[in-house]
Design a protein around this motif. Sequence first.
Motif, short mmCIF file in Angstrom:
data_model
loop_
_atom_site.label_atom_id
_atom_site.label_comp_id
_atom_site.label_asym_id
_atom_site.label_seq_id
_atom_site.Cartn_x
_atom_site.Cartn_y
_atom_site.Cartn_z
N TRP A 144 0.65 -1.26 0.02
CA TRP A 144 0.03 -0.06 -0.01
C TRP A 144 0.72 1.13 0.12
CZ3 TRP A 144 -4.01 1.94 -1.71
CH2 TRP A 144 -4.74 3.06 -1.16
N ARG A 227 3.86 9.90 2.63
CA ARG A 227 2.77 9.69 3.67
C ARG A 227 2.43 8.07 3.84
NH1 ARG A 227 4.81 13.57 4.92
NH2 ARG A 227 3.93 15.58 5.89
N SER A 229 -0.18 6.46 4.63
CA SER A 229 -1.71 6.47 4.77
C SER A 229 -2.31 7.37 3.76
CB SER A 229 -2.37 6.05 6.01
OG SER A 229 -2.57 7.44 6.50
N LEU A 230 -3.44 6.88 3.17
CA LEU A 230 -4.29 7.60 2.34
C LEU A 230 -4.77 8.94 2.91
CD1 LEU A 230 -5.15 8.43 -0.53
CD2 LEU A 230 -7.08 6.95 -0.04
N ARG A 231 -5.16 8.59 4.24
CA ARG A 231 -5.66 9.55 5.23
C ARG A 231 -4.74 10.78 5.46
NH1 ARG A 231 -5.32 11.33 10.32
NH2 ARG A 231 -4.18 9.12 10.68
N ARG A 232 -3.61 10.21 5.77
CA ARG A 232 -2.28 11.33 6.03
C ARG A 232 -1.96 11.92 4.89
NH1 ARG A 232 2.30 8.31 9.01
NH2 ARG A 232 3.01 10.34 9.00
N ALA A 234 -3.94 12.64 2.34
CA ALA A 234 -4.88 13.76 2.15
C ALA A 234 -5.00 14.82 3.08
CB ALA A 234 -6.41 12.80 2.25
N LYS A 235 -4.63 14.59 4.15
CA LYS A 235 -4.48 15.83 5.20
C LYS A 235 -3.19 16.69 4.78
CE LYS A 235 -3.81 16.96 10.21
NZ LYS A 235 -3.42 16.16 11.39
N GLN A 236 -2.35 16.04 4.18
CA GLN A 236 -0.90 16.78 3.68
C GLN A 236 -1.31 17.77 2.46
OE1 GLN A 236 1.68 14.73 1.46
NE2 GLN A 236 3.43 16.02 2.02
N TYR A 238 -4.38 18.41 1.47
CA TYR A 238 -5.21 19.70 2.08
C TYR A 238 -4.55 20.87 2.54
CZ TYR A 238 -9.01 22.47 4.19
OH TYR A 238 -9.77 23.41 4.71
N THR A 322 -8.15 11.56 -4.68
CA THR A 322 -8.01 12.00 -3.44
C THR A 322 -7.05 13.14 -3.48
OG1 THR A 322 -8.58 9.83 -2.57
CG2 THR A 322 -7.31 11.52 -1.20
N THR A 326 -8.56 16.91 -2.57
CA THR A 326 -8.23 17.54 -1.35
C THR A 326 -7.14 18.71 -1.54
OG1 THR A 326 -6.33 15.80 -1.24
CG2 THR A 326 -8.42 15.29 0.02
#
Length: 346
Positions: A144, A227, A229-232, A234-236, A238, A322, A326
């Motif tokens: 991943w 990063r 994970s996809l969440r991290r 995406a946060k970066q 954004y 994503t 974002t």
Amino acid sequence: MTVSSCENLAPVFMVSIGIVALNEEVALPTLLEDVLKQDFPRNRMELLLADSGSTDQTRAIMDRFAAEHGEEFVGVKVLDNPGRIAAAGINVCLGVYTGDAFVRIDAHSTIPANFISSCVAVLEEGEQVAAGPRPTMAFPETNWTNTLLVAEESAFGSSVADYRFRAEKSYVDSAFHAMMRREVIEAVGLYDERLPRTEDNDYFYRIRMAGFRIRFDGRIFSQQHARASLRRMAKQKYGNGYWVGRTLFIQPKCLKAYHFAPFVFVLGILVLVGAGCAASWIPFLACGAAYLLICIVLAVRAAAQSPKRCAAFAALPLVFFTIHATYGVGTCAGIVRGLFDKLRGQ
């Protein structure tokens, strides 16, 4: 380049290395080991470690390194960064550094043993600012994270910034992990602490406006952790997009057209949705299909070129979307906040 050859190259050249960290207990020890492995003489390196109020073991790691290795270097100083952001931490380092040149290295990065000596070699050739390619790397390495890495390294997924893809010698507009002579810093001054994410864009713009050139050389190489994970991620993205939007109202000239591609992407979606509600959804469906096709084609191409391809690569179209969405939404939010602050006279 060996230590002896470094001494012949720069007999009195002293380098200050600045590392600003916030909760980097996982990555920081690896970077500090990289510093210990440098083939540049330790008695010509000063290490400045700025802690941005970490709540993990980052500060303890810094203190331990200073206690164990401080006498091997010109100095190892552990500093407080009350501003917490990178720009403030760099300024803390710039306020106390004593070297002939200064280089900032991100805590979640790795550098080869010849990183410092290669930077010095380029400066000794008459340059004022020296940098090189800085690709990202999966950390930790899994199917991943390798998938996220492929998206991050892609020009479609991230950006076409010079430091990502060039290899030949050239002069560029911006760089990563750049070593700067003291006279450059004295002329340009400190980093703008109003810019938590675009501080480098602004600083390199001011370097160019001060009449200096940024030398890009393939001999200088470093890597940064992508990063995990996809969440991290995406946060970066954004946050990056948000500060591109805010920077429009602070230092717009330091930005490039490609910084606004995701913003245009999001605006395009909004326009197509509006057109769909008002008249027809055919343009929305046609553009969506075209975008999906591009994502699939580029995902297949990436899989064909990657030596570590896996089934997780099937998610690349989602990762691309994503990143674009974002980042673009972040830019929209940054512009709205910038306009609001301007109306309030801030």
